[in-house]
Design an enzyme around this catalytic site. Structure first.
Site, mmCIF file in Angstrom:
data_model
loop_
_atom_site.group_PDB
_atom_site.id
_atom_site.type_symbol
_atom_site.label_atom_id
_atom_site.label_comp_id
_atom_site.label_asym_id
_atom_site.label_seq_id
_atom_site.Cartn_x
_atom_site.Cartn_y
_atom_site.Cartn_z
ATOM 1 N N GLN A 103 0.800 -1.229 0.000
ATOM 2 C CA GLN A 103 0.000 0.000 0.000
ATOM 3 C C GLN A 103 0.836 1.283 0.000
ATOM 4 O OE1 GLN A 103 -3.689 1.646 2.684
ATOM 5 N NE2 GLN A 103 -3.130 -0.461 2.842
ATOM 6 N N SER B 47 -4.170 4.738 11.997
ATOM 7 C CA SER B 47 -4.766 3.850 11.008
ATOM 8 C C SER B 47 -4.193 4.201 9.647
ATOM 9 C CB SER B 47 -6.293 3.992 11.011
ATOM 10 O OG SER B 47 -6.864 3.005 10.184
ATOM 11 N N GLU B 48 -3.769 3.192 8.896
ATOM 12 C CA GLU B 48 -3.005 3.409 7.654
ATOM 13 C C GLU B 48 -3.724 4.302 6.640
ATOM 14 O OE1 GLU B 48 -2.528 -0.594 6.226
ATOM 15 O OE2 GLU B 48 -4.564 -0.709 5.451
ATOM 16 N N ASN B 49 -5.066 4.324 6.704
ATOM 17 C CA ASN B 49 -5.822 5.106 5.729
ATOM 18 C C ASN B 49 -5.865 6.591 6.066
ATOM 19 O OD1 ASN B 49 -7.390 3.824 7.843
ATOM 20 N ND2 ASN B 49 -9.187 4.803 6.978
ATOM 21 N N SER B 89 0.513 9.242 5.296
ATOM 22 C CA SER B 89 0.323 8.161 6.261
ATOM 23 C C SER B 89 1.471 7.156 6.179
ATOM 24 C CB SER B 89 -1.013 7.456 5.992
ATOM 25 O OG SER B 89 -1.282 6.524 7.005
#
Lengths: 228, 220
Positions: A103, B47-49, B89
């Protein structure tokens, strides 16, 4: 006068060509530009490469696009989620090529394209199957993998607020990939819930400056992805 | 013997987080940790988002679909929270700005190798998400998981048979049966689920364990 507002979805997506690389913002069901995706399906471009963090759930939005069979390749970090039925059908039938990208590497590859860089070395995935075939080197005693930029022909982005110059704000964590993808594509198409006068967004609160945005279409009541 | 619930695993892991820690919560049991902050401490959950300051889950029927965690579950925000885009992030994640990543796992080896993205089965499409970035970039990695697979196979093994996420990164394991440290001399069981014997624990583990001299039952 600069005016990036367009009157219709058809106009916003009129010249998306077959074979395009399409960056689609969103994470899970948050920040997915549902109406732009429906517009792209309507527009009919095929042989697409889609770059998106997930592969949709249920049969709407990203999953609906995959289900049309017009996507040749998916570049994605986490395609298999609960409800990713269309992705699993297309993948297991051999109808969809998958490039799995960590990601952070996915995001940074697009940032590199936006920033005019030829790539970057990352410790992510070093020594793993996802680094196979890629150049790597030791830097200060640690192994790094060379990753190349990932540029979009088109980006589809969901914003909360936009002005006619393309300055954007986003709603809560729906921001996710939007700013990076807008900057990484030749043609950044944005759907915004609210269109405001120039100057209405405080300059210091602009999240994406307008120069990264090409077209804005007003979608006053956007659907949340994953809902029928 | 099923041992701790998923909530209890999360609560036990949260008890080890220190005041001021910045802690990423991954998919699965780790996402539940946001519901547990030890009294008197401020912990910043990431949180990665694109969220710092993740709070507990909202009440049933409440919450905002644009406030979700890595597991795509609804979250709340703590006072002091911030929201940022994905690239920032992962600047935090990859750049060593996160003290600790709490992750799920399919397999963990004696040396702390982590496998959590693919079973290597060609028919099962893989999904990596942020796991490799977190494993490479967070200053520490703890794993929270069920001790065995659903059919009872060990997930703690001498060598991972699944493709690796990263080598030698896991420092501690919290499972439904034990708290185990990964040390240079091997795996050391520090705490056992109440009522579980060390022999039973060893029997459900695919690698040799040592029992710490000062071991105790898990308390949650």
């Amino acid at each position: 006068m600069i005016n990036k507002l367009v009157a219709s979805m058809a106009e916003a997506l009129k010249d998306v060509k077959d074979g395009s690389v399409v960056l689609i913002a969103g994470f899970g069901n948050s920040g997915i530009p549902v109406e732009l995706i429906d517009g792209l399906i309507e527009q009919g471009a095929k042989d697409l490469t889609v770059v998106s963090n997930n592969a949709g759930s249920g049969r709407t939005d990203v999953a609906k696009l995959l289900g049309t069979g017009r996507v040749r390749k998916l570049v994605c970090s986490y395609p298999r989620t609960s409800g990713s039925v269309v992705f699993e059908e297309m993948y297991s039938a051999g109808k969809l090529e998958l490039e799995l990208v960590p990601q952070g590497t996915l995001s940074e590859r697009m940032r590199a394209a936006a920033a005019g860089l030829g790539g970057f070395y990352t410790p992510t995935a070093a020594g793993t199957k996802l680094a196979e075939g890629k150049e790597s080197r030791m830097i200060d005693g640690r192994e790094y993998v060379l990753e190349k930029p990932l540029k979009g022909d088109v980006a589809l982005v969901k914003a909360e607020r936009a002005d006619r110059w393309g300055n954007l704000t986003f709603r809560l964590a729906a921001r996710n990939f939007g700013p990076t993808m807008a900057a990484a594509a030749d043609l950044a198409v944005v759907q915004a819930r609210e269109i405001v006068e120039l100057g209405a967004i405080e300059p210091e609160l602009v999240v994406t400056p307008g120069i990264f945005v090409d077209r804005i279409v007003h979608v006053p009541t956007p659907k949340q992805a994953g809902t029928p | 013997m099923t041992g701790l619930s998923r909530e209890d695993i999360a609560r036990r892991a949260a008890a080890d987080l220190w005041d001021g820690a910045v802690v990423n919560l991954g998919i699965g049991v780790p996402s539940l940790v946001a519901n547990y902050v030890p009294a008197g401490r401020e912990i910043v959950y990431h949180s990665e988002n694109g969220v710092l300051g993740v709070g507990p889950s909202p009440e049933a029927g409440k919450g905002d679909p644009d406030l979700i965690n890595a597991s795509k579950q609804l979250i709340t925000l703590m006072p002091g929270a911030s929201i940022f885009h994905h690239t920032d992030s992962f600047v935090m994640i990859r750049g060593g700005h996160i003290d600790l990543a709490l992750l799920g796992a399919m397999q963990v080896s004696v040396e702390g190798d982590l496998a959590n993205w693919s079973t290597g089965d060609e028919k099962m499409p893989p999904a990596v998400g942020g796991a490799m970035d977190l494993a490479a970039g967070a200053r520490g990695v703890y794993v929270l998981m069920e001790h065995t697979t659903k059919d009872g196979s060990p997930k703690i093994v001498e060598r991972c048979t699944y493709p690796l996420t990263a080598k030698r990164v896991v420092k501690r394991l919290y499972t439904n049966l034990a708290v185990i440290d990964v040390t240079p001399s091997g795996l050391v069981a520090r705490e056992l689920a109440p009522g579980l014997s060390f022999a039973e624990l060893q029997g459900k583990t695919g690698a040799k364990l040592d029992l710490a001299n000062d071991w105790k039952p898990v308390s949650v």
